[in-house]
Design a protein around this motif. Sequence first.
Motif, PDB file in Angstrom:
ATOM      1  N   ILE A 276       0.863  -1.176   0.000  1.00 45.07           N
ATOM      2  CA  ILE A 276       0.000   0.000   0.000  1.00 45.07           C
ATOM      3  C   ILE A 276       0.902   1.229   0.000  1.00 45.07           C
ATOM      4  O   ILE A 276       2.007   1.195   0.560  1.00 45.07           O
ATOM      5  CB  ILE A 276      -0.938  -0.007   1.240  1.00 45.07           C
ATOM      6  CG1 ILE A 276      -1.877   1.206   1.236  1.00 45.07           C
ATOM      7  CG2 ILE A 276      -0.136  -0.048   2.524  1.00 45.07           C
ATOM      8  CD1 ILE A 276      -2.880   1.186   2.390  1.00 45.07           C
ATOM      9  N   ASP A 277       0.474   2.272  -0.633  1.00 44.39           N
ATOM     10  CA  ASP A 277       1.235   3.517  -0.637  1.00 44.39           C
ATOM     11  C   ASP A 277       1.297   4.068   0.783  1.00 44.39           C
ATOM     12  O   ASP A 277       0.300   4.070   1.501  1.00 44.39           O
ATOM     13  CB  ASP A 277       0.552   4.530  -1.564  1.00 44.39           C
ATOM     14  CG  ASP A 277       1.404   5.772  -1.797  1.00 44.39           C
ATOM     15  OD1 ASP A 277       1.593   6.551  -0.846  1.00 44.39           O
ATOM     16  OD2 ASP A 277       1.873   5.968  -2.936  1.00 44.39           O
ATOM     17  N   ALA A 278       2.469   4.560   1.176  1.00 44.18           N
ATOM     18  CA  ALA A 278       2.639   5.106   2.520  1.00 44.18           C
ATOM     19  C   ALA A 278       1.675   6.255   2.785  1.00 44.18           C
ATOM     20  O   ALA A 278       1.211   6.444   3.920  1.00 44.18           O
ATOM     21  CB  ALA A 278       4.077   5.572   2.715  1.00 44.18           C
ATOM     22  N   ARG A 279       1.338   6.995   1.752  1.00 42.96           N
ATOM     23  CA  ARG A 279       0.428   8.131   1.921  1.00 42.96           C
ATOM     24  C   ARG A 279      -1.001   7.671   2.176  1.00 42.96           C
ATOM     25  O   ARG A 279      -1.779   8.378   2.806  1.00 42.96           O
ATOM     26  CB  ARG A 279       0.515   9.041   0.696  1.00 42.96           C
ATOM     27  CG  ARG A 279       1.892   9.687   0.533  1.00 42.96           C
ATOM     28  CD  ARG A 279       2.136  10.211  -0.858  1.00 42.96           C
ATOM     29  NE  ARG A 279       3.514  10.696  -1.005  1.00 42.96           N
ATOM     30  CZ  ARG A 279       4.560   9.918  -1.244  1.00 42.96           C
ATOM     31  NH1 ARG A 279       4.390   8.605  -1.389  1.00 42.96           N
ATOM     32  NH2 ARG A 279       5.767  10.421  -1.338  1.00 42.96           N
ATOM     33  N   ASP A 280      -1.343   6.498   1.681  1.00 43.39           N
ATOM     34  CA  ASP A 280      -2.644   5.923   2.008  1.00 43.39           C
ATOM     35  C   ASP A 280      -2.617   5.300   3.400  1.00 43.39           C
ATOM     36  O   ASP A 280      -3.562   5.448   4.183  1.00 43.39           O
ATOM     37  CB  ASP A 280      -3.028   4.857   0.972  1.00 43.39           C
ATOM     38  CG  ASP A 280      -3.269   5.432  -0.405  1.00 43.39           C
ATOM     39  OD1 ASP A 280      -3.725   6.596  -0.496  1.00 43.39           O
ATOM     40  OD2 ASP A 280      -2.994   4.732  -1.398  1.00 43.39           O
TER      41      ASP A 280
ATOM     42  N   ASP B 142      -1.967  16.567   5.401  1.00 42.18           N
ATOM     43  CA  ASP B 142      -2.384  16.025   4.116  1.00 42.18           C
ATOM     44  C   ASP B 142      -1.323  15.044   3.633  1.00 42.18           C
ATOM     45  O   ASP B 142      -0.302  14.837   4.284  1.00 42.18           O
ATOM     46  CB  ASP B 142      -2.617  17.139   3.078  1.00 42.18           C
ATOM     47  CG  ASP B 142      -1.399  18.034   2.878  1.00 42.18           C
ATOM     48  OD1 ASP B 142      -0.262  17.513   2.836  1.00 42.18           O
ATOM     49  OD2 ASP B 142      -1.562  19.267   2.772  1.00 42.18           O
ATOM     50  N   ARG B 143      -1.558  14.446   2.491  1.00 42.55           N
ATOM     51  CA  ARG B 143      -0.674  13.396   1.969  1.00 42.55           C
ATOM     52  C   ARG B 143       0.742  13.904   1.685  1.00 42.55           C
ATOM     53  O   ARG B 143       1.698  13.135   1.741  1.00 42.55           O
ATOM     54  CB  ARG B 143      -1.280  12.799   0.695  1.00 42.55           C
ATOM     55  CG  ARG B 143      -2.532  11.965   0.930  1.00 42.55           C
ATOM     56  CD  ARG B 143      -3.260  11.669  -0.377  1.00 42.55           C
ATOM     57  NE  ARG B 143      -2.413  10.987  -1.351  1.00 42.55           N
ATOM     58  CZ  ARG B 143      -2.299   9.665  -1.455  1.00 42.55           C
ATOM     59  NH1 ARG B 143      -2.970   8.873  -0.631  1.00 42.55           N
ATOM     60  NH2 ARG B 143      -1.525   9.131  -2.389  1.00 42.55           N
ATOM     61  N   ARG B 144       0.863  15.186   1.375  1.00 47.53           N
ATOM     62  CA  ARG B 144       2.186  15.734   1.079  1.00 47.53           C
ATOM     63  C   ARG B 144       3.091  15.725   2.307  1.00 47.53           C
ATOM     64  O   ARG B 144       4.310  15.873   2.184  1.00 47.53           O
ATOM     65  CB  ARG B 144       2.060  17.160   0.527  1.00 47.53           C
ATOM     66  CG  ARG B 144       1.352  17.231  -0.830  1.00 47.53           C
ATOM     67  CD  ARG B 144       1.233  18.656  -1.317  1.00 47.53           C
ATOM     68  NE  ARG B 144       0.526  19.495  -0.353  1.00 47.53           N
ATOM     69  CZ  ARG B 144       1.055  20.562   0.233  1.00 47.53           C
ATOM     70  NH1 ARG B 144       2.280  20.941  -0.036  1.00 47.53           N
ATOM     71  NH2 ARG B 144       0.342  21.275   1.097  1.00 47.53           N
ATOM     72  N   HIS B 145       2.510  15.568   3.474  1.00 51.66           N
ATOM     73  CA  HIS B 145       3.277  15.553   4.710  1.00 51.66           C
ATOM     74  C   HIS B 145       3.822  14.159   5.046  1.00 51.66           C
ATOM     75  O   HIS B 145       4.398  13.962   6.116  1.00 51.66           O
ATOM     76  CB  HIS B 145       2.427  16.077   5.867  1.00 51.66           C
ATOM     77  CG  HIS B 145       2.261  17.573   5.867  1.00 51.66           C
ATOM     78  ND1 HIS B 145       1.550  18.233   4.887  1.00 51.66           N
ATOM     79  CD2 HIS B 145       2.732  18.537   6.709  1.00 51.66           C
ATOM     80  CE1 HIS B 145       1.570  19.535   5.147  1.00 51.66           C
ATOM     81  NE2 HIS B 145       2.280  19.741   6.238  1.00 51.66           N
ATOM     82  N   ILE B 146       3.641  13.200   4.147  1.00 48.66           N
ATOM     83  CA  ILE B 146       4.286  11.888   4.270  1.00 48.66           C
ATOM     84  C   ILE B 146       5.502  11.918   3.356  1.00 48.66           C
ATOM     85  O   ILE B 146       5.365  12.047   2.139  1.00 48.66           O
ATOM     86  CB  ILE B 146       3.329  10.745   3.884  1.00 48.66           C
ATOM     87  CG1 ILE B 146       2.053  10.820   4.726  1.00 48.66           C
ATOM     88  CG2 ILE B 146       4.011   9.398   4.065  1.00 48.66           C
ATOM     89  CD1 ILE B 146       2.283  10.727   6.227  1.00 48.66           C
ATOM     90  N   VAL B 147       6.693  11.799   3.941  1.00 49.51           N
ATOM     91  CA  VAL B 147       7.931  12.098   3.222  1.00 49.51           C
ATOM     92  C   VAL B 147       8.800  10.852   3.114  1.00 49.51           C
ATOM     93  O   VAL B 147       9.182  10.254   4.132  1.00 49.51           O
ATOM     94  CB  VAL B 147       8.713  13.218   3.945  1.00 49.51           C
ATOM     95  CG1 VAL B 147       9.938  13.605   3.126  1.00 49.51           C
ATOM     96  CG2 VAL B 147       7.821  14.430   4.190  1.00 49.51           C
ATOM     97  N   ALA B 148       9.117  10.467   1.872  1.00 51.94           N
ATOM     98  CA  ALA B 148      10.005   9.325   1.644  1.00 51.94           C
ATOM     99  C   ALA B 148      11.437   9.696   2.016  1.00 51.94           C
ATOM    100  O   ALA B 148      11.885  10.817   1.771  1.00 51.94           O
ATOM    101  CB  ALA B 148       9.943   8.899   0.178  1.00 51.94           C
ATOM    102  N   GLY B 149      12.149   8.746   2.626  1.00 51.26           N
ATOM    103  CA  GLY B 149      13.544   8.958   2.956  1.00 51.26           C
ATOM    104  C   GLY B 149      13.777   9.996   4.039  1.00 51.26           C
ATOM    105  O   GLY B 149      14.828  10.639   4.062  1.00 51.26           O
ATOM    106  N   TYR B 150      12.821  10.158   4.948  1.00 48.73           N
ATOM    107  CA  TYR B 150      12.955  11.213   5.954  1.00 48.73           C
ATOM    108  C   TYR B 150      14.096  10.913   6.920  1.00 48.73           C
ATOM    109  O   TYR B 150      14.883  11.773   7.255  1.00 48.73           O
ATOM    110  CB  TYR B 150      11.645  11.410   6.712  1.00 48.73           C
ATOM    111  CG  TYR B 150      11.611  12.733   7.421  1.00 48.73           C
ATOM    112  CD1 TYR B 150      11.411  13.913   6.713  1.00 48.73           C
ATOM    113  CD2 TYR B 150      11.815  12.828   8.799  1.00 48.73           C
ATOM    114  CE1 TYR B 150      11.408  15.143   7.340  1.00 48.73           C
ATOM    115  CE2 TYR B 150      11.810  14.048   9.436  1.00 48.73           C
ATOM    116  CZ  TYR B 150      11.603  15.204   8.705  1.00 48.73           C
ATOM    117  OH  TYR B 150      11.614  16.427   9.336  1.00 48.73           O
TER     118      TYR B 150
END
Length: 216
Positions: free
Chosen positions: A151-155, A182-190
């Motif tokens: 599943i997408d991390a943003r979901d 919102d979904r933009r606040h889920i950040v890959a590679g944080y």
Amino acid sequence: MTILARQATVDDLDEIMLIEQDWDESQQASRDQMITRLRAFPEGFWVFEQDGEVVGTLMGFPMRYMAEKVDELSDWDTVTGNGYYPEIDLDSANAIYLASGSLKRTARGGTAYAVMMEIPVGLAERYGLDYVLTGAKIPGFDAYCRRFGEIDARDYAFRTLGGCLVDPFLEMYRGHDYRVPDRRHIVAGYYPDPPSRDYGAIVVRNVRDNPADDRH
């Protein structure tokens, strides 16, 4: 057990470094970083005591946060100046960013997390700032995908079960009014965290809408 919070001092460094050992070795801050943080913004560096023993730490600094520019918070190193803090400009700041915090396992539970969640809000209020935010792990993500499929991390970050977020960490933050806007606040590679698949969730508490709870 009652948890008491106070501003840290240089005299606390030995105990602070012992608390830091709760992190994986690769993620532990150095003594030099701790001294730099303490000198840069001492008001935002707290220790937590239980029965006279330091059992936790929390540290943060003022920054400028704009939801529409959340992509500038690309990873923990960028936001925190590689753990040494960026230049602080109180004139432009509208938020406190919590760079790091830890609590001994023996002190977890009860009101400990509530104290940690509320004290920076009180500081933000005193400075007239609008937000407290941090980059949170989503430690249930990898296990969820393994059990239920990819599943997408943003979901995943917004998925609920029985009215609660399925990620326990994000649900804990939500219980203290820190939310993923919102979904933009889920950040890959944080930052590196295998259970989170290295994703971070920027959780934000609106201080004006959710002021400090003095009961804690």
